[in-house]
Scaffold this active site. Structure first.
Site, PDB file in Angstrom:
ATOM      1  N   LYS A  51      37.430  34.211  39.161  1.00 27.58           N
ATOM      2  CA  LYS A  51      37.370  35.204  40.230  1.00 27.58           C
ATOM      3  C   LYS A  51      37.599  34.610  41.615  1.00 27.58           C
ATOM      4  O   LYS A  51      37.809  35.346  42.572  1.00 27.58           O
ATOM      5  CB  LYS A  51      36.043  35.972  40.168  1.00 27.58           C
ATOM      6  CG  LYS A  51      35.743  36.603  38.820  1.00 27.58           C
ATOM      7  CD  LYS A  51      36.741  37.676  38.414  1.00 27.58           C
ATOM      8  CE  LYS A  51      36.373  39.009  38.975  1.00 27.58           C
ATOM      9  NZ  LYS A  51      37.017  40.121  38.233  1.00 27.58           N
TER      10      LYS A  51
ATOM     11  N   SER B 121      31.906  35.482  28.205  1.00 24.08           N
ATOM     12  CA  SER B 121      33.184  36.210  28.124  1.00 24.08           C
ATOM     13  C   SER B 121      34.306  35.283  27.636  1.00 24.08           C
ATOM     14  O   SER B 121      35.248  35.750  26.977  1.00 24.08           O
ATOM     15  CB  SER B 121      33.544  36.858  29.462  1.00 24.08           C
ATOM     16  OG  SER B 121      33.752  35.878  30.450  1.00 24.08           O
TER      17      SER B 121
HETATM   18  C1  LIG Z   1      32.646  35.830  33.569  1.00 24.60           C
HETATM   19  C2  LIG Z   1      33.604  36.965  33.674  1.00 24.60           C
HETATM   20  N1  LIG Z   1      34.332  37.288  32.600  1.00 24.60           N
HETATM   21  C3  LIG Z   1      35.194  38.323  32.611  1.00 24.60           C
HETATM   22  C4  LIG Z   1      35.349  39.108  33.746  1.00 24.60           C
HETATM   23  C5  LIG Z   1      36.314  40.267  33.718  1.00 24.60           C
HETATM   24  O1  LIG Z   1      37.483  40.008  34.461  1.00 24.60           O
HETATM   25  P1  LIG Z   1      38.307  41.173  35.133  1.00 24.60           P
HETATM   26  O2  LIG Z   1      37.429  41.776  36.202  1.00 24.60           O
HETATM   27  O3  LIG Z   1      39.504  40.520  35.699  1.00 24.60           O
HETATM   28  O4  LIG Z   1      38.600  42.173  34.072  1.00 24.60           O
HETATM   29  C6  LIG Z   1      34.613  38.812  34.897  1.00 24.60           C
HETATM   30  C7  LIG Z   1      34.718  39.643  36.083  1.00 24.60           C
HETATM   31  O5  LIG Z   1      33.920  39.577  36.993  1.00 24.60           O
HETATM   32  C8  LIG Z   1      33.721  37.715  34.870  1.00 24.60           C
HETATM   33  O6  LIG Z   1      32.972  37.390  35.927  1.00 24.60           O
END
Ligand SMILES: Cc1ncc(COP(=O)(O)O)c(C=O)c1O
Length: 321
Positions: free
Chosen positions: A49, A283
């Site tokens: 991010k 994630s």
């Molecule tokens: C750790 C993590 N994984 C996945 C995501 C999801 O990404 P996106 O917002 O680009 O879909 C985020 C978003 O904040 C995140 O902080």
């Protein structure tokens, strides 16, 4: 040349992006196909991010929406806030992060250390700490709007910002293609705002329309796939908010949907650490688990690209480790 490592940079903001791409050849042993993982946890704020924080602020500057010394506000699960704290700190803007108490404490501490003001919002009565639901996010949204009004601030607004999409369309996606020599057949991504998915998918499909792009969701809250919510509370922080519509996500870019349980995401994150030496969060585990599903089914023999979204250090207070 890798601009990140081969010259003196003017600030940590310049060190965002151009992350390494690693083949997960230990995790895929015995399977037909490859997983290429982009180590975005190596960004200055330890998550992907940082990329969107930089793009959203630089786009706002270019549009004349941010004046020197101005205030930036953002609703965040911690990672966008950390990126914004870095970018705002370096560029001299004030930054207020609004976050649910359901997110891990490391995130709030890190943002404060980077100079941000952190406003923590209580969860719904039925919610579980460590598991942020769509209803929790609604409460954070209301507080964010209030602060933006009161302080006449610029809201970065990652769920709607074209900067979120552009960061991945202009950089993450093209980096994947350059580093792999274009040898990518599929991409799967656990979706929060959908910015990473949308930006990378657009770059991939422009390169070759046949690259298959899959949205990854929590097994109990696969609303983008059109399923009803069985369990909105899951452990995969940063996404899976059970919002049926995401402004940045375009249906025509989605070739399929994959579901991952908390257990699958956790096990995959632990395997990433033990077998590949990659210390990442839930994630990232979800992305690995989904990519393994693809290699075992529709994408046998193919090359799947995934993002390693953030660092495992952000989860030391959770039961991931
Ligand atoms: C750790 C993590 N994984 C996945 C995501 C999801 O990404 P996106 O917002 O680009 O879909 C985020 C978003 O904040 C995140 O902080």
């Amino acid at each position: 040349m890798n601009t990140r490592t081969e010259k003196i940079l003017s600030s940590a903001v310049e060190a965002i992006g151009n992350t390494p791409l690693v083949e997960l050849s230990r995790i895929t042993r015995g399977l037909d196909g490859r997983i290429l993982a982009k180590l975005d946890y190596l960004n200055p704020g330890f998550s992907k991010k940082d990329r969107i924080a930089r793009q959203m602020i630089e786009d706002a500057e270019a549009r004349g929406e941010l004046q020197p010394g101005g205030t930036v506000v953002e609703l965040t699960s911690g990672n966008t806030g950390t990126g914004l704290a870095i970018v705002c700190g370096v560029k001299g803007y004030r930054f207020v992060a609004v976050m649910s108490k359901g997110n891990s404490v490391e995130r709030a501490r890190m943002m404060r250390a980077l100079g941000a003001e952190v406003v923590l919002v209580d969860q719904e009565k039925s919610s579980v700490p460590g598991q942020v639901s769509g209803a929790d996010l609604e409460l954070v949204e209301r507080e964010t709007e209030k602060i933006v009004r009161e302080r006449k601030a610029f809201r970065a607004d990652q769920f709607r910002s074209t900067g979120n999409f552009r960061a991945h369309y202009l950089h993450t996606g093209p980096e994947f293609l350059r580093q792999s020599g274009g040898a990518i057949d599929g991409f799967c991504d656990f979706v929060g705002s959908g910015g990473s998915f949308a930006g990378c998918a657009a770059a991939f499909k422009e390169h070759r329309a046949s690259i298959q792009c899959y949205v990854v969701e929590p097994a109990g809250a696969a609303v983008l796939a059109g399923e009803s919510i069985i369990n909105p509370n899951h452990r995969v922080q940063g996404g899976g908010y059970a919002r049926p519509e995401l402004p940045l996500l375009k249906r025509e870019q989605i070739d399929g949907f994959l579901k991952v349980t908390d257990e699958e995401a956790t096990l995959a994150a632990r395997r990433l650490a033990r077998e590949e030496g990659i210390f990442a969060g839930y994630s990232s585990g979800a992305n690995v688990a989904a990519a393994l599903q693809l290699l075992r089914t529709t994408c046998r023999g193919k090359t799947i690209a995934i993002l390693i979204c953030d660092s495992g250090l952000k989860y030391l207070s959770t039961d991931l480790w």
